[in-house]
Scaffold this active site. Structure first.
Site, short mmCIF file in Angstrom:
data_model
loop_
_atom_site.label_atom_id
_atom_site.label_comp_id
_atom_site.label_asym_id
_atom_site.label_seq_id
_atom_site.Cartn_x
_atom_site.Cartn_y
_atom_site.Cartn_z
N ASP A 77 -2.08 -3.09 3.29
CA ASP A 77 -1.69 -3.58 4.62
C ASP A 77 -0.22 -4.00 4.59
O ASP A 77 0.30 -4.39 3.54
CB ASP A 77 -2.56 -4.78 5.04
CG ASP A 77 -2.58 -4.97 6.55
OD1 ASP A 77 -3.66 -4.84 7.14
OD2 ASP A 77 -1.51 -5.24 7.14
N ASP A 122 -9.87 -0.26 9.83
CA ASP A 122 -10.12 -1.06 11.03
C ASP A 122 -8.78 -1.43 11.68
O ASP A 122 -8.67 -2.44 12.37
CB ASP A 122 -10.90 -2.33 10.64
CG ASP A 122 -11.52 -3.03 11.84
OD1 ASP A 122 -11.98 -2.32 12.77
OD2 ASP A 122 -11.54 -4.27 11.88
N LYS A 162 -11.28 3.15 13.18
CA LYS A 162 -11.34 2.58 14.53
C LYS A 162 -10.29 3.23 15.42
O LYS A 162 -9.18 3.50 14.99
CB LYS A 162 -11.11 1.07 14.49
CG LYS A 162 -11.08 0.42 15.88
CD LYS A 162 -11.20 -1.07 15.81
CE LYS A 162 -9.92 -1.75 15.37
NZ LYS A 162 -10.08 -3.22 15.34
#
Length: 212
Positions: A77, A122, A162
């Site tokens: 991330d 996600d 997602k």
């Protein structure tokens, strides 16, 4: 009521938020992944998993619990993430060659094949409140996730991502289908009802150079 105030009120009353705090998950998102796993059996012991856009770590925690001590979970991330036992974390943009090379090197070191069984994402864009802008940014993140997944996913593997519903999603699905035996849309009950988010679950990867 402003979007921010409405979100804060919903967040305070959200049963999944309360449950996450009680059960030790860093976010309510964990329950979306748990629900999908319960229905589709995504995880197996000893699996190798990449979690794209992992912060604050709810999905990584679920993944590590389910793959067990012999499994590998690599989280990545732009934002920092709290350290988790036996979860490998890379802070950076996986779309940048230097960071992707770091990810690829870890996968090569930690797996026998240099590939993983499951890529999950996600990721969501920073929300502007302008629906078309947010949806377009979401689709862009999905395309980046797929670009990463196709390079590191083993044949027979699974891709879960997602996306916000809207223009371009159906076209993306059409482009994705030749690479997998199974592709479907999901909407977990833990997703907020008014949210446009859905999940694409693509199973039994045929290989990037072996598509039908």
């Amino acid at each position: 009521m402003t979007h921010s105030k409405r979100w804060l009120e919903e967040h305070a009353k959200d049963p999944y938020v309360k449950r996450a705090k009680k059960e030790g998950y860093p976010s309510r998102a964990a329950y979306k992944l748990l629900e999908i796993h319960q229905k589709y059996k995504l995880f197996k012991p000893s699996m190798n998993v990449i979690d794209l856009g992992a912060a604050p770590g709810g999905w990584s925690q679920v993944a590590k619990d389910l793959v067990g001590p012999k499994g590998v979970v690599i989280a990545i991330d732009l934002l920092p993430m709290q350290s988790m036992l036996d979860v490998i974390f890379i802070q950076g943009d996986f779309n940048e060659p230097e960071i992707f090379n770091q990810l690829e090197a870890i996968v090569a070191k930690k797996t026998l094949t240099g590939q993983v069984d499951l890529v999950i994402s996600d990721m969501a864009p920073n929300i502007s409140g302008i629906k078309n802008v947010d949806q377009s940014r979401s689709l862009h993140l999905v395309e980046l996730a797929w670009d990463c997944a196709q390079k590191l996913l083993a044949r027979g593997g699974t891709f879960l991502v997602k996306v916000f519903q809207g223009p371009g999603v159906d076209r993306f699905l059409i482009n994705l289908r030749p690479y997998f035996n199974q592709v479907k849309f999901l909407k977990p009950s833990a997703s907020r009802s008014r949210s446009s988010e859905i999940y694409i679950l693509a199973g039994e990867f045929l290989g990037y150079n072996q598509r039908v």
